[in-house]
Write a protein that holds these residues in place. Structure first.
Motif, PDB file in Angstrom:
ATOM      1  N   GLN A   1       0.822  -1.204   0.000  1.00 47.63           N
ATOM      2  CA  GLN A   1       0.000   0.000   0.000  1.00 47.63           C
ATOM      3  C   GLN A   1       0.863   1.264   0.000  1.00 47.63           C
ATOM      4  O   GLN A   1       0.518   2.244  -0.660  1.00 47.63           O
TER       5      GLN A   1
ATOM      6  N   ALA B   1       2.091   1.515  -3.563  1.00 48.48           N
ATOM      7  CA  ALA B   1       0.976   1.871  -4.445  1.00 48.48           C
ATOM      8  C   ALA B   1       0.634   3.350  -4.333  1.00 48.48           C
ATOM      9  O   ALA B   1       0.437   4.027  -5.342  1.00 48.48           O
TER      10      ALA B   1
ATOM     11  N   TYR C   1      -2.517  -2.619  -4.898  1.00 49.50           N
ATOM     12  CA  TYR C   1      -3.674  -2.569  -3.997  1.00 49.50           C
ATOM     13  C   TYR C   1      -4.478  -3.863  -4.063  1.00 49.50           C
ATOM     14  O   TYR C   1      -4.988  -4.340  -3.040  1.00 49.50           O
TER      15      TYR C   1
ATOM     16  N   GLU D   1      -5.048  -6.092  -0.759  1.00 52.69           N
ATOM     17  CA  GLU D   1      -6.385  -6.486  -0.306  1.00 52.69           C
ATOM     18  C   GLU D   1      -6.475  -8.006  -0.191  1.00 52.69           C
ATOM     19  O   GLU D   1      -7.045  -8.536   0.771  1.00 52.69           O
TER      20      GLU D   1
ATOM     21  N   ALA E   1      -8.284  -1.261   2.510  1.00 53.01           N
ATOM     22  CA  ALA E   1      -7.522  -1.609   1.302  1.00 53.01           C
ATOM     23  C   ALA E   1      -8.450  -1.669   0.094  1.00 53.01           C
ATOM     24  O   ALA E   1      -8.074  -1.239  -1.004  1.00 53.01           O
TER      25      ALA E   1
ATOM     26  N   LYS F   1      -9.081   1.857  -1.024  1.00 56.21           N
ATOM     27  CA  LYS F   1      -7.912   2.393  -1.729  1.00 56.21           C
ATOM     28  C   LYS F   1      -7.822   1.798  -3.130  1.00 56.21           C
ATOM     29  O   LYS F   1      -7.463   2.498  -4.080  1.00 56.21           O
ATOM     30  N   LEU F   2      -8.161   0.527  -3.258  1.00 56.41           N
ATOM     31  CA  LEU F   2      -8.166  -0.124  -4.566  1.00 56.41           C
ATOM     32  C   LEU F   2      -9.183   0.537  -5.487  1.00 56.41           C
ATOM     33  O   LEU F   2      -8.883   0.834  -6.645  1.00 56.41           O
TER      34      LEU F   2
END
Length: 112
Positions: A53, A56, A75, A79, A96, A99-100
């Protein structure tokens, strides 16, 4: 190198660079930390998800098609690791996933 002192120092440098807003530094050190983690930790280690993360976020901030696409891939991996470690309902897994989703939007914009 893979020596634990180098590994721990690079992990610390990721945090220092993030605090200073040095996105390139975060990316550089996070890549090396992940390389060490891949060599020495199981694939489902939560520390790997955290470092994925960090990398990313740095790549997404640096922009460009390649960075946005790589951020999505990282991401997704983070996850997946967190889903295995903690389950789908855990706050870290859900964060996560958020964020993805945001990274996917940025990747689509980068393609345009």
């Amino acid at each position: 190198g893979d020596h634990w002192v180098v590994y721990d120092t690079r992990k610390l440098l990721v945090d220092v660079c993030a605090a200073l807003g040095d996105v390139k530094g975060v990316a550089e050190h996070a890549k090396e930390v992940l390389r060490c983690m891949e060599a020495h930790l199981t694939s489902a280690h939560p520390g790997r998800a955290l470092m994925m993360q960090h990398l990313a976020a740095a790549l997404a901030s640096l922009g460009g098609r390649g960075g946005a696409a790589e951020a999505v891939r990282l991401y997704e991996g983070a996850e997946g690791v967190l889903r295995v470690c903690y389950g789908a309902d855990h706050p870290a897994t859900q964060e996560a996933g958020q964020k993805l989703a945001a990274a996917k939007v940025l990747a689509l914009r980068a393609k345009a």
